[in-house]
Design an enzyme around this catalytic site. Structure first.
Site: not given
Length: 227
Positions: A51, A53, A111, A197
């Protein structure tokens, strides 16, 4: 006959509320399920490898779905892209191995967080890079990143999407710089909500000496099919 399909998905997450289906928001899962119903005529559930964001982009997130399709695979590929919104696309599609599950069969997830360090903000890059217009010590950031390698409790940087286990195994955490661009690549077996993040913001703090909260719109998801 119903078959199991896998697909690699690319999307610009700026106007999407993440991957997972939501009743009142546009999501990646919702857009793909809408397209599948339009193409096959049957309501179809999509399973994702993870999932993302809200605002996160993807180059290669893997999904799976069950469907009946009696035509060529290329026809399915073209048909889905013809009805999908402009910010979502199917890069590849094929028959999945028996028992394939994109979440549980994934080897790793990667990422990339991108920073622009030029003195002025760029309207053209605002959706894909975090503007950090001050000097950063990339050597200190790289040194701090090496501390992330291994299996650790990352609860300081996020929360589990399911259950209560905050332990993750990170195999790569590297910074690179080219001209006014800096990138942070991190690979792990899985991630917590907001983990990338939060890590990016903390590492920029290490490099600059003061904290700047990063935007949620500057990550890229890269998922590799695991078979």
């Amino acid at each position: 006959m119903t078959q199991r399909f896998w697909a690699q998905v690319e999307y610009d997450g700026t106007d999407l509320a993440g991957f997972q289906l939501q009743a009142q928001e546009r999501t990646v899962q919702g857009e793909i399920e809408r397209a599948l119903q339009e193409v096959t005529g049957v309501e179809t559930r999509v399973i994702g490898a993870g999932r993302t964001d809200s605002g996160v982009h993807a180059r290669g997130q893997v999904i799976a779905f069950n469907a009946e399709w009696r035509h060529e695979m290329a026809d399915l590929h073209r048909a889905l892209n013809a009805v999908l919104a402009a910010d979502v696309a199917i890069v590849q599609v094929g028959i999945a191995p028996e028992g394939f599950h994109p979440r549980f069969d994934a080897v790793s997830r990667t990422y990339r967080y991108t920073l622009s360090t030029q003195p002025w903000r760029s309207p053209l890059n605002r959706r894909t890079a975090w503007h950090v217009p001050y000097q950063l010590d990339i050597d200190r950031m790289a040194q701090a990143s090496r501390c992330l390698i291994g299996t650790h409790d990352f609860s300081t940087f996020g929360r589990p999407p399911q259950g209560d286990n905050p332990v993750r195994t990170v195999s790569q955490a590297e910074w690179a710089t080219v001209a006014e661009w800096m990138t942070f690549d991190i690979t792990a077996n899985a991630f917590l909500y907001h983990m990338v993040r939060s890590l990016a913001g903390s590492l920029v703090q290490v490099g600059a000496g003061s904290f700047r909260r990063p935007s949620s719109r500057r990550c890229y998801w890269l998922e590799i099919p695991a078979w």
